[in-house]
Scaffold this active site. Structure first.
Site, PDB file in Angstrom:
ATOM      1  N   GLU A 100       0.815  -1.218   0.000  1.00 55.15           N
ATOM      2  CA  GLU A 100       0.000   0.000   0.000  1.00 55.15           C
ATOM      3  C   GLU A 100       0.850   1.270   0.000  1.00 55.15           C
ATOM      4  O   GLU A 100       0.546   2.229  -0.717  1.00 55.15           O
ATOM      5  CB  GLU A 100      -0.919   0.005   1.236  1.00 55.15           C
ATOM      6  CG  GLU A 100      -1.829   1.223   1.260  1.00 55.15           C
ATOM      7  CD  GLU A 100      -2.584   1.337   2.576  1.00 55.15           C
ATOM      8  OE1 GLU A 100      -3.523   2.138   2.615  1.00 55.15           O
ATOM      9  OE2 GLU A 100      -2.225   0.649   3.545  1.00 55.15           O
ATOM     10  N   ASP A 101       1.921   1.292   0.790  1.00 54.06           N
ATOM     11  CA  ASP A 101       2.628   2.549   1.046  1.00 54.06           C
ATOM     12  C   ASP A 101       3.997   2.675   0.384  1.00 54.06           C
ATOM     13  O   ASP A 101       4.653   3.701   0.542  1.00 54.06           O
ATOM     14  CB  ASP A 101       2.813   2.728   2.570  1.00 54.06           C
ATOM     15  CG  ASP A 101       1.482   2.913   3.284  1.00 54.06           C
ATOM     16  OD1 ASP A 101       0.519   3.321   2.605  1.00 54.06           O
ATOM     17  OD2 ASP A 101       1.407   2.655   4.494  1.00 54.06           O
TER      18      ASP A 101
END
Length: 706
Positions: A78-79
């Site tokens: 996700e990051d």
């Protein structure tokens, strides 16, 4: 939890799994640290301290290497620039799928609008059904975020805390991880209602000062009795968490001084036989409190939980709860469903009480596919929040139901046809009303009749989502023609109110715009209050619908600060022209109450939360929702005339519900929008003067809370 390094984490895993793949964990640590390099948390700490802490939390449950590594990598997809393929290449498909599952859960909005929330709950449970370890990582992730929540913006803290209280804490409890549920609830409680939590803690301190620390005293008393009887066991004692105490105070409407069993004690024995010996010993030494005994050893919960619970009057008459279980039962009680993946000495623990996660999730999600989004959401929340009772069918089968379930729930748990045709029940051989709340160990015999159909009042009686969904389906089928007639009348009145005439073409156009199959379905939904006639008007004639910004909160009420907004208390729904007072709520602005609202008594000792307010002078638009209870004669055309009369008084019906049906009268709950107190008085006077109206009153429900 203090910051840890890679060697610390590996040491924690080796404590329960000496055969751990330390090199793979170290590789995941290095990879995660490199991917998150340059990223920081709100607190200013390097971001990777968070995945490391999540992994450390999961070691407390003695979980397998795959779950620990997933925790270290759970935010990489996700990051960071990392992908599923990257992780699969380095750590294998299993871990890549787990990380991807956690990523998908992180992106779900579980606290948004009702329909979106329900849809995302489905996705949450689908992820659980694929691999429950995804939820274990997500729960540990939420726990660490709640432990460090003070670095977030205040509004974000409240949002996360409410989501935790509504979803993640009960989910942890349902999975059997009671320690995690209690900590999540208490951390959320600290954000949502810090004044109440501080008050509970102060009272604990005062109690300890007055009575001394009774926990070691009672613990010592229990140990002495066990030693006398030659029972080898460990004994632990603790005070209940502040939120647990607060919840009991709210549920039982008791002051702290009158609350019992705020202390809990746990006896861990070597064998099941010793559990029952210890129970007899406790009951001989102290007086048992009637109705507070539960045997979850002979009737385990679906998540594998086994224990004996009893409440006794201990030292100086203090009521205490005692839980008795074996070491293996205790391990499952601490880890819940996660015990399936727990390790000891390098191999998965062979705990006979650990449940199969696949079987557990299937019992939780059984028949969810039959329900629409809102019913699914209601079912899930009921399943997560409720404790359980176990009852027997006449054949001796055990039927598991939530606490508060009735014979109707029991009937639907066996089969939908039996529930639909239920006319009565015998509990332990005695005929009982259908609203009777069932208790553990009772035998239930359902009496059915072929001509019976579910009643609308059953919705207020049953406790299970399955029963509610089945009753609603049956009522929709039974009442479709009646709902169509009622919907036609409500639509006619609403159209006349804006100077338009209802036509078949208009209804077909509205149905098509609202993605409904035909005009009959549109009218049926209006008649059953699933859709309002105002929504139809807004769809067809947007320029005739009242503008959304008709009321400016800062102009309607005087006395608010420049940055304050208000909402009306659902308990008293004050109208312009009535005397009001405001109560401040964290994250909610100011809630206004009528000056005679009984709820205000709860805030008498919190004068700093009171705000002096009054309605501004002038003409208010008819935009204030108020509920009326109207009893009308049961005769052809009466309901239509009453709806027409309400429209003629300049009030708009936004909801209508049948609360009671008798051969000679109907009792209705009608929600209308009004301008002010005088408008309400004029409407009620007109209704009271109508010969077909037996009674009309305003509904104010002090049980409804903000």
């Amino acid at each position: 939890m203090p910051e840890i390094d890679c060697e610390d984490l590996i040491a924690l895993v080796r404590n329960y799994n000496p055969r751990t793949n330390a090199d793979l964990i170290a590789q995941a640590w290095t990879y995660g640290q490199r991917m998150h390099e340059g990223q920081f948390r709100h607190s200013g700490e390097p971001y990777f301290t968070h995945p490391a802490a999540v992994a450390a939390i999961l070691t407390e449950m003695r979980l397998d290497d795959a779950t620990i590594i997933t925790a270290l990598l759970h935010d990489t997809i996700e990051d960071t620039r990392s992908t599923w393929s990257d992780i699969a290449g380095l750590f294998g498909r299993e871990i890549a799928d787990l990380v991807d599952g956690v990523t998908k859960l992180t992106n779900l909005q579980l606290s948004g609008a009702q329909s979106k929330q329900a849809e995302n709950f489905r996705k949450l449970f689908m992820a659980m059904s694929r691999d429950l370890r995804v939820i274990l990582v997500k729960l540990a992730d939420r726990l660490h975020n709640m432990r460090t929540i003070r670095s977030m913006r205040p509004d974000k803290q409240v949002q996360k805390a409410r989501e935790t209280m509504d979803i993640f804490a009960p989910l942890a409890g349902r999975m059997g991880m009671q320690w995690m549920r209690e900590e999540l609830e208490d951390l959320a409680f600290k954000v949502i209602n810090p004044e109440a939590r501080s008050s509970i803690i102060r009272r604990f301190v005062t109690l300890q000062r007055e009575t001394g620390d009774i926990i070691p005293k009672i613990t010592a008393d229990i140990r002495v009795e066990l030693e006398k009887a030659g029972i080898e066991a460990e004994v632990f004692g603790r005070a209940k968490k502040p939120f647990s105490v607060w919840r009991k105070m709210q549920e039982k409407q008791l002051a702290f001084s009158r609350l019992s069993d705020i202390y809990g004690f746990r006896i861990i024995t070597r064998s099941e036989a010793d559990c029952y010996r210890a129970l007899g010993l406790i009951h001989r030494r102290w007086r048992a409190v009637p109705g507070r005994f539960k045997d979850y050893i002979s009737q385990p919960k679906s998540n594998g939980y086994r224990s004996i619970h009893t409440t006794v009057s201990g030292r100086d008459g203090t009521r205490v709860e005692v839980q008795i279980r074996t070491r293996q039962m205790h391990e499952v009680a601490e880890a819940g469903v996660a015990a399936h993946w727990a390790y000891r000495d390098g191999v998965p623990t062979n705990n006979p009480f650990a449940v199969d996660p696949g079987e557990w999730i299937s019992t939780l999600t059984e028949r969810f596919g039959e329900e629409d989004h809102d019913e699914f959401l209601e079912h899930v929340k009921l399943e997560m929040y409720q404790d359980q009772v176990f009852c027997f069918s006449p054949k001796g089968d055990v039927i598991q139901l939530p606490k508060g379930a009735t014979p109707i729930d029991f009937a639907y748990a066996i089969h939908t046809r039996l529930g639909n045709s239920c006319v009565g029940a015998k509990v332990d051989g005695i005929r009982v009303p259908l609203w009777t709340r069932l208790k553990n160990g009772q035998s239930v015999d359902i009496i059915a009749a072929s001509g019976q159909r579910p009643q609308a009042t059953w919705l207020d009686i049953v406790a299970t989502g399955r029963a509610k969904a089945a009753i609603r389906r049956s009522l929709r089928e039974q009442d479709r023609s009646r709902f169509i007639r009622l919907g036609s009348e409500l639509t006619r009145v609403a159209f006349e109110h804006v100077g338009r005439k209802v036509t078949d073409k208009a209804l077909r156009t509205a149905a098509r715009s609202l993605a409904l199959p035909d005009a009959d379905e549109l009218l049926a939904r209006i008649g059953s209050a699933e859709l309002s006639a105002q929504q139809v008007i807004a769809t067809l004639y947007p320029n005739l619908a009242p503008p959304e910004d008709e009321i400016d909160a800062r102009r309607a009420v005087a006395g608010l600060a420049a940055d304050q907004e208000f909402t009306r208390g659902p308990c008293c729904t004050p109208l312009p022209g009535e005397r009001i007072v405001g109560i401040t709520y964290r994250g909610k602005g100011v809630v206004i109450h009528a000056i005679d609202c009984p709820v205000l008594a709860e805030f008498e000792d919190q004068p700093d939360r009171w705000v002096d307010l009054h309605w501004r002078e002038g003409q208010h638009p008819p935009a204030y929702s108020t509920a009326l209870s109207i009893t009308i004669r049961h005769d052809a055309g009466v309901l239509g005339r009453i709806c027409t009369m309400i429209g003629q008084q300049g009030a708009n019906i936004t909801d209508l519900m049948f609360e009671d049906r008798k051969p000679d009268f109907y009792k209705l709950r009608v929600e209308v929008t009004l301008r002010d107190r005088e408008h309400l008085h004029a409407l009620m006077t007109a209704l009271e003067a109508e010969s077909d109206v037996a009674q009309v009153s305003r509904i104010r429900d002090s049980a409804r809370r903000v």
